[in-house]
Design a protein around this motif. Sequence first.
Motif, mmCIF file in Angstrom:
data_model
loop_
_atom_site.group_PDB
_atom_site.id
_atom_site.type_symbol
_atom_site.label_atom_id
_atom_site.label_comp_id
_atom_site.label_asym_id
_atom_site.label_seq_id
_atom_site.Cartn_x
_atom_site.Cartn_y
_atom_site.Cartn_z
ATOM 1 N N ALA A 91 0.826 -1.208 0.000
ATOM 2 C CA ALA A 91 0.000 0.000 0.000
ATOM 3 C C ALA A 91 0.863 1.263 0.000
ATOM 4 O O ALA A 91 0.522 2.266 -0.643
ATOM 5 C CB ALA A 91 -0.944 -0.011 1.200
ATOM 6 N N VAL A 92 1.991 1.222 0.725
ATOM 7 C CA VAL A 92 2.904 2.379 0.745
ATOM 8 C C VAL A 92 3.452 2.636 -0.651
ATOM 9 O O VAL A 92 3.555 3.779 -1.111
ATOM 10 C CB VAL A 92 4.045 2.137 1.752
ATOM 11 N N ALA A 93 3.775 1.580 -1.362
ATOM 12 C CA ALA A 93 4.326 1.736 -2.710
ATOM 13 C C ALA A 93 3.300 2.302 -3.679
ATOM 14 O O ALA A 93 3.654 3.038 -4.611
ATOM 15 C CB ALA A 93 4.835 0.383 -3.214
ATOM 16 N N LEU A 94 2.014 1.994 -3.481
ATOM 17 C CA LEU A 94 0.976 2.420 -4.419
ATOM 18 C C LEU A 94 0.383 3.778 -4.084
ATOM 19 O O LEU A 94 -0.229 4.414 -4.942
ATOM 20 C CB LEU A 94 -0.151 1.376 -4.456
ATOM 21 N N SER A 95 0.524 4.240 -2.849
ATOM 22 C CA SER A 95 -0.154 5.469 -2.414
ATOM 23 C C SER A 95 0.778 6.666 -2.474
ATOM 24 O O SER A 95 1.996 6.536 -2.668
ATOM 25 C CB SER A 95 -0.683 5.285 -0.988
ATOM 26 N N ASP A 96 0.175 7.836 -2.276
ATOM 27 C CA ASP A 96 0.948 9.083 -2.233
ATOM 28 C C ASP A 96 1.249 9.456 -0.786
ATOM 29 O O ASP A 96 2.281 9.102 -0.247
ATOM 30 C CB ASP A 96 0.184 10.197 -2.946
ATOM 31 N N ASP A 97 0.330 10.198 -0.160
ATOM 32 C CA ASP A 97 0.532 10.600 1.235
ATOM 33 C C ASP A 97 -0.332 9.791 2.195
ATOM 34 O O ASP A 97 0.064 9.525 3.327
ATOM 35 C CB ASP A 97 0.215 12.093 1.412
ATOM 36 N N VAL A 98 -1.546 9.412 1.715
ATOM 37 C CA VAL A 98 -2.502 8.716 2.577
ATOM 38 C C VAL A 98 -2.904 7.405 1.917
ATOM 39 O O VAL A 98 -3.220 7.366 0.725
ATOM 40 C CB VAL A 98 -3.763 9.581 2.831
ATOM 41 N N ILE A 99 -2.884 6.339 2.694
ATOM 42 C CA ILE A 99 -3.325 5.030 2.199
ATOM 43 C C ILE A 99 -4.843 4.956 2.332
ATOM 44 O O ILE A 99 -5.382 5.067 3.439
ATOM 45 C CB ILE A 99 -2.655 3.887 2.992
ATOM 46 N N ALA A 100 -5.529 4.784 1.194
ATOM 47 C CA ALA A 100 -6.992 4.695 1.182
ATOM 48 C C ALA A 100 -7.414 3.260 0.855
ATOM 49 O O ALA A 100 -6.586 2.382 0.590
ATOM 50 C CB ALA A 100 -7.576 5.665 0.157
ATOM 51 N N VAL A 101 -8.726 3.057 0.850
ATOM 52 C CA VAL A 101 -9.268 1.713 0.598
ATOM 53 C C VAL A 101 -8.850 1.211 -0.782
ATOM 54 O O VAL A 101 -8.544 0.029 -0.966
ATOM 55 C CB VAL A 101 -10.803 1.720 0.729
ATOM 56 N N ASP A 102 -8.811 2.113 -1.761
ATOM 57 C CA ASP A 102 -8.473 1.710 -3.130
ATOM 58 C C ASP A 102 -7.051 1.167 -3.252
ATOM 59 O O ASP A 102 -6.730 0.477 -4.227
ATOM 60 C CB ASP A 102 -8.649 2.890 -4.084
ATOM 61 N N HIS A 103 -6.192 1.468 -2.273
ATOM 62 C CA HIS A 103 -4.813 0.986 -2.329
ATOM 63 C C HIS A 103 -4.669 -0.413 -1.741
ATOM 64 O O HIS A 103 -3.579 -0.998 -1.814
ATOM 65 C CB HIS A 103 -3.887 1.952 -1.583
ATOM 66 N N LEU A 104 -5.732 -0.947 -1.157
ATOM 67 C CA LEU A 104 -5.681 -2.280 -0.554
ATOM 68 C C LEU A 104 -6.023 -3.343 -1.585
ATOM 69 O O LEU A 104 -6.639 -3.071 -2.615
ATOM 70 C CB LEU A 104 -6.663 -2.369 0.620
ATOM 71 N N LYS A 105 -5.646 -4.577 -1.306
ATOM 72 C CA LYS A 105 -5.950 -5.691 -2.203
ATOM 73 C C LYS A 105 -7.461 -5.894 -2.303
ATOM 74 O O LYS A 105 -8.212 -5.577 -1.375
ATOM 75 C CB LYS A 105 -5.292 -6.979 -1.698
ATOM 76 N N GLU A 106 -7.867 -6.477 -3.431
ATOM 77 C CA GLU A 106 -9.286 -6.686 -3.694
ATOM 78 C C GLU A 106 -9.930 -7.539 -2.610
ATOM 79 O O GLU A 106 -11.025 -7.252 -2.142
ATOM 80 C CB GLU A 106 -9.462 -7.350 -5.067
ATOM 81 N N GLU A 107 -9.246 -8.624 -2.175
ATOM 82 C CA GLU A 107 -9.862 -9.513 -1.180
ATOM 83 C C GLU A 107 -10.036 -8.843 0.175
ATOM 84 O O GLU A 107 -10.830 -9.295 1.003
ATOM 85 C CB GLU A 107 -9.054 -10.801 -1.014
ATOM 86 N N ILE A 108 -9.297 -7.757 0.410
ATOM 87 C CA ILE A 108 -9.444 -7.031 1.675
ATOM 88 C C ILE A 108 -10.572 -6.020 1.581
ATOM 89 O O ILE A 108 -11.454 -5.976 2.437
ATOM 90 C CB ILE A 108 -8.125 -6.330 2.058
#
Length: 687
Positions: A596-613
Motif C-alpha cells: 500500500a505504501v508503494a501504491l499510495s501518495d501521502d494517505v493510504i486509502a481503501v483503493d490501495h488495498l488488495k481486492e480480497e481485503i
Amino acid sequence: MPRLTVTGPDGQEYPFEFENGVISIGRAESNSIVVEDDACEPEHCVIEPQPDGRYKLIDLETKAGLEVNGKKVNVHFLENKDRIYLGDVSILFEAEAPPPPPAPRFRVSRRRGRVLMRRLAPPSAPRPTSPEGLPDEPREEVPYEAMELERENLYRMLEINKILTSEHHLKKLLELIMDSVIELTGAERGFLILKEHENLVIKVARNFDRESIRKPEFKVSHSVAEEVIRTAKPLLSADAISDPSLAAVSIAELKLRSLLCIPLRARDQTVGCVYIDNRFETGIFREDELPLLEGFADQAAIAIENARLFEENLQKQDELKHSKEEIERLNAQLKEKVEKQYVELSKVKQDLISRQKDVPLKHDFSQIIGNSRAIKDVFSVLDKVIDTDESIFVHGESGTGKELVARAIHFNSARAKHGKFVSENCSAIPDTLLESELFGHEKGAFTGAVASKEGLFELAHKGTLFLDEIGDMSVDMQKKLLRAIQEGEIRRVGGKDVIKVDVRLISASNKDLAELIKTHEFREDLFYRLNVVKITLPPLRSRKEDVPLLVEHFLDKISREQNIPKKKVDEVAFWYLQNHSWPGNVRELENEIRRAVALSDDVIAVDHLKEEIRSRDLFKPDIRIPASGQLKDIVREAIEDVERRVIAKVLDECGWKKTEAAQRLGISRPTLDAKIETYKLSRGNSA
C-alpha cells in the motif's frame, strides 16, 4: 369421368380422357402424360382417384415442385377448373357436374353478427299423412345453422381460444371474453361477473358496440347471477319478463326479454359467470347453442385463473424486488452504523486496556508489537520462563512471530551475555544436509567437505538454539536430535570425538505435534523433551485490536528503511485492515502495508488495498428472502440476525467474559444476558 386439357407453350390444347387408375405425368416416355419440358422431371407428379370420388394431385418430391392456380402445392385435391402448371405447360382439370337437384326454398333472416337460414317445404310437396292415411298435424319449421356459418363459428372459436391462452393481462382478457360472447350470440349487452372474497364483482359491462355500460350494478339481476354461480348450471330464458320460473323483481324492473347466464368453471369451482341479455327481442339465445357456449366459458375460466396467477406472480415479484431494495438500503445503513460503532468500540477498548493496571513485567518485550489481552497473556508466560533453562515449544500459525518470541526469550535471559542466538528452519534443509548443519562435520566426511565445520549446536554453546518448523523433521533425524538433547553432547559427521554442548533449545511449529504422534510422524519421547513449556501464539484475527499498533510500527519501519516521510492510513482503510481475517497473520499484514505504501501518495486509502481485503464485508448478513411475508417482518429478521452475529463475535473475542463484552457493545450486563438467552448463544455454538 373428369377430363384433362394440356396446353403447350404454343397455346395448342390436347385433351386427355380419364381412365381407371393413376395418371402419371412427367418427361419420361413411360408416363400417362408426357411433358417435354426441361422444368419437368422424368416422374414429376401423379393424379390418384379417391374412394370418395375426388382426385388427389401428388408431387413426387421434385425440386421444381408443383403450382396449382399460381400457388405452390405438394398435395392438392383437384376441383373443377383447377389449372396445374409444369414449366411452360399447363393442365386444366374439368370435373363432370352431376345433374342439378330441385332448388330448395329458403327464408333468410339476420341476427346481430350472423345469418340464419330456415328450409321451407317445396310448394308442390304433398302433405305428410299418418299410417291411417289422415293428414298429420302441421309441424313447426325446423331451424338449422348453415354449414358455412357453423364452420365459420368453429374457426372463430378456435381463434378466440388461441387469443385467450396467450393473453395474461387480466383486464384485457376479461374485455376480450365479453366482446367474444356478445359477437357469438348476438346479445345486446354483456356483463362478466367474478367472485372475489365471497362477493360478486362486475368486472366488465359492455354493449354490442363495445361501449362500457354506466352503473352496471343496476342493470343486472343479481339473484340470477348468484343462482348460476351457486348451482354451476347455466340459465336460459327466451322471454325472461314472462318466464314464471324467474320471479325476481329485478327481472320485471329491467324489462328483460332474452336472458342467458353461463357459469365460469375452473378446477372444480365456479369463479364467476357471463351474463348476457336483450331488452327488445325474444328468443335470441337457443338451447342448441349452450354446449358450444359452455365449452367456451370453461376455456375462458381457465384463462382467467391463469391470468390471475400470472398477475399475482408479477405483483409478488415487484414486492420482493422492493423488499430486496429496502433490505439492501437498510443493510447499507446498518453496515455504516456498525462500522462506526466498531471503530468507536475498538478505541474505547484500547483506552480501557491502556488504563488497566497489569502486573509489571520483569523483562522487555518491546520488539513484539501488541497490547491486546491475548498477547499480554503470552508476555506473562514468557516473563516466568525466561530465567529458566527449560526447553520451550512455541506453537502458532505461520506468520504469528514465533522467531520473535524465541529472540525475546534469549535476549532477556542471562544466556545473551555468554552465547549466541542461532536459528534454523528445519523444513528448508533436506535431511542429508540438516545433520551436518546441526552437528557439523569433519574434513573429508563426504564429497565437498573440504574443511571441518562447526554445527549449530556448537555455535549456540552457552546460548540458545531455535529450530523452527520442527514438525517437518524426519523420524531418523529426530532420533539424533533426541540423543543430543538427552546427553548434552554431539558428534560431528565423520568424526569420532564427542563434543559437550550447553544449549537451551526452543522449537516451534505450525503443526499439532500431538496429532503427528498419532500418525507416527513424530517421536513421542522427543515431543516430551521439547514440550516442557508450551507457548501458544494467538493468530492476528483473534487480536485485531493490535492491528493499528502493528500498522503504525510497519509505517515507521518502512519510513526509516526507505528514508521517506511516514504515510498515514485513513479511517475507512483502517477499518478494513482491522477486520480482515489475515490468514498469513503479521507477516501478511506487513507485506500488505509495504504494498500500500508503494501504491499510495501521502494517505493510504481503501483503493490501495488488495481486492480480497476491500471487498470483504463482515457485517453483511446472509439474508434468506422468503417467498412471501411483509417487509417489516423481513427487516426485523435481518436486524436480529446481524445483532446475533455481532454479539457472538464480541463474546468470542472476549473469551466469553460477559462484563468485558457488555462494555464493548455499550449495553448493560443484564441486557447482554437476555440477548444470549434469546439467541440461544453458548460458548460452543456461538459461531
